[in-house]
Write an enzyme that holds these catalytic residues in place. Structure first.
Site, mmCIF file in Angstrom:
data_model
loop_
_atom_site.group_PDB
_atom_site.id
_atom_site.type_symbol
_atom_site.label_atom_id
_atom_site.label_comp_id
_atom_site.label_asym_id
_atom_site.label_seq_id
_atom_site.Cartn_x
_atom_site.Cartn_y
_atom_site.Cartn_z
ATOM 1 N N ASP A 172 0.812 -1.216 0.000
ATOM 2 C CA ASP A 172 0.000 0.000 0.000
ATOM 3 C C ASP A 172 0.848 1.271 0.000
ATOM 4 O O ASP A 172 1.993 1.285 0.472
ATOM 5 C CB ASP A 172 -0.885 0.048 1.255
ATOM 6 C CG ASP A 172 -2.034 -0.939 1.197
ATOM 7 O OD1 ASP A 172 -2.042 -1.789 0.298
ATOM 8 O OD2 ASP A 172 -2.910 -0.857 2.073
ATOM 9 N N HIS A 317 3.546 -2.491 3.041
ATOM 10 C CA HIS A 317 3.590 -1.127 2.521
ATOM 11 C C HIS A 317 4.860 -0.917 1.708
ATOM 12 O O HIS A 317 5.885 -1.554 1.951
ATOM 13 C CB HIS A 317 3.519 -0.112 3.670
ATOM 14 C CG HIS A 317 2.215 -0.150 4.418
ATOM 15 N ND1 HIS A 317 1.952 -1.103 5.389
ATOM 16 C CD2 HIS A 317 1.093 0.611 4.314
ATOM 17 C CE1 HIS A 317 0.721 -0.909 5.855
ATOM 18 N NE2 HIS A 317 0.184 0.118 5.235
#
Length: 356
Positions: A172, A317
């Site tokens: 992400d 992430h």
């Protein structure tokens, strides 16, 4: 006011005496209580004004209603199915839109919509009733119950049901030019495909990294334009966050995504309505590496081992300050270890296609 409406108001007055003492809008700290929407408890701050319960306007997004602020007319606008009406702030008026006649008709409501320290509070019963909902009070359990009478198709996926040893790695918040290329290098070396949930403003800053993600066969999903908590945004802002990101993805790589992941995994029924309207499947996760916290590679691996199962979706992430060194260090170890256990790494689309 009809008999049922009178009864409902009396029930609310009884309820509020069990929640806490009456709080006026001038007080600095507001009390909280759980209100049940279609049997789901949702905590909210509230204000008592003239013996009427007011809640934040954005709280009504939990019912599936679209909620916006009209700056020109200084009013709060509610939309649900064929209903459209507004509440001018600071007044006890409701303006109802008649689509057949293309006119607005004004009526009086129980108490005024108020602005409390920049947050707009609206009379709950008036709004919920106008939206076609039923509001009751359970005197035994001392709870307020809202039945929306509104069916919203859920499109949420946290993991998929499969007996195949499939797992989807997701990343992400990118793209960017520090961790993204390192992660892509590892994935390329290992022959693994992943899915990247991209932020519009990051695509704009790093289009080459975005193109590399797509050119190397990875999946992409919409992660909004600026990474806000969607629960706290007006519906028009949420829609713009999503559509502007769709446009930016198409501008850079010539395609759009049909996947979305709301930042922080935070959303309401109103967002689900928008996801469905735009054509986005809501993909969350069931394995959280918590890499954003600066976890070491060992801690990340421990989190993966703890919750992993066939059909899992792993949250990681590829943008977030300088806290993701553990992500890069852990990634090849995750891939090697799970390969040894017989797992196959797939994109979210492949995972969905092969779900039982």
């Amino acid at each position: 006011m009809n008999k049922n409406r009178i009864i409902t108001y009396l029930l609310f007055i009884a309820m509020l005496t069990t929640m806490s003492p009456i709080v006026e809008a001038q007080e600095s700290k507001l009390p909280e209580a759980a209100i049940y929407i279609d049997k789901q408890p949702i905590n909210t701050r509230y204000i008592m004004r003239d013996d009427h319960l007011l809640v934040p306007a954005l709280f009504l997004k939990n019912t599936g209603a679209q909620v916006d602020k009209n700056e020109k007319y200084n009013s709060i606008v509610f939309k649900m199915k064929n209903k459209l009406f507004s509440l001018p702030i600071g007044t006890n008026y409701l303006d109802d839109y008649n689509s057949w006649l293309d006119i607005w008709k004004r009526s009086t409501i129980s108490t005024a919509t108020v602005n409390f320290r920049g947050e707009i509070f609206v009379p709950l019963i008036d709004v919920a009733t106008k939206l076609g909902m039923n509001v009751t009070y359970d005197s035994v359990n001392k709870t307020t119950l809202i039945t929306t009478n509104y069916t919203i198709e859920s499109n949420l996926v946290r993991n998929v049901n499969t007996t195949e040893k499939l797992v989807a790695l997701t990343f992400d918040d990118g793209p960017e030019d520090k961790y993204t290329p390192e992660i892509l290098d590892i994935l390329k070396e290992k022959g693994v495909k992943a899915t990247f949930y991209v932020v519009g403003q990051q695509i704009e800053k790093f289009p080459e990294q975005m193109r590399r993600i797509v050119n190397e066969g990875h999946g992409i999903g919409n992660h909004t334009w600026s990474h806000p908590d969607l629960k706290n945004k007006w519906s028009a802002t949420v829609k713009e966050e999503l559509l502007s990101t769709q446009d930016q993805i198409e501008k850079v790589v010539g395609l759009q995504s049909d996947l979305v992941r709301p930042p922080y995994g935070s959303y309401t029924k109103a967002e689900t309505v928008l996801f469905n309207e735009i054509g986005l499947k809501n993909i969350l996760w069931n394995v959280d590496t918590e890499d954003w916290s600066g976890n070491s590679a060992d801690e990340i691996l421990s989190n993966v081992r703890k919750d992993l199962a066939p059909g899992s979706i792993v949250l990681q992430h590829n943008f977030g300050g300088n806290f993701l060194d553990g992500t890069v260090e852990a990634l090849p170890r995750i891939i090697d270890e799970l390969h040894e256990e017989g797992y196959q790494f797939v994109t979210i689309h492949t995972l969905l296609d092969r779900a039982k």
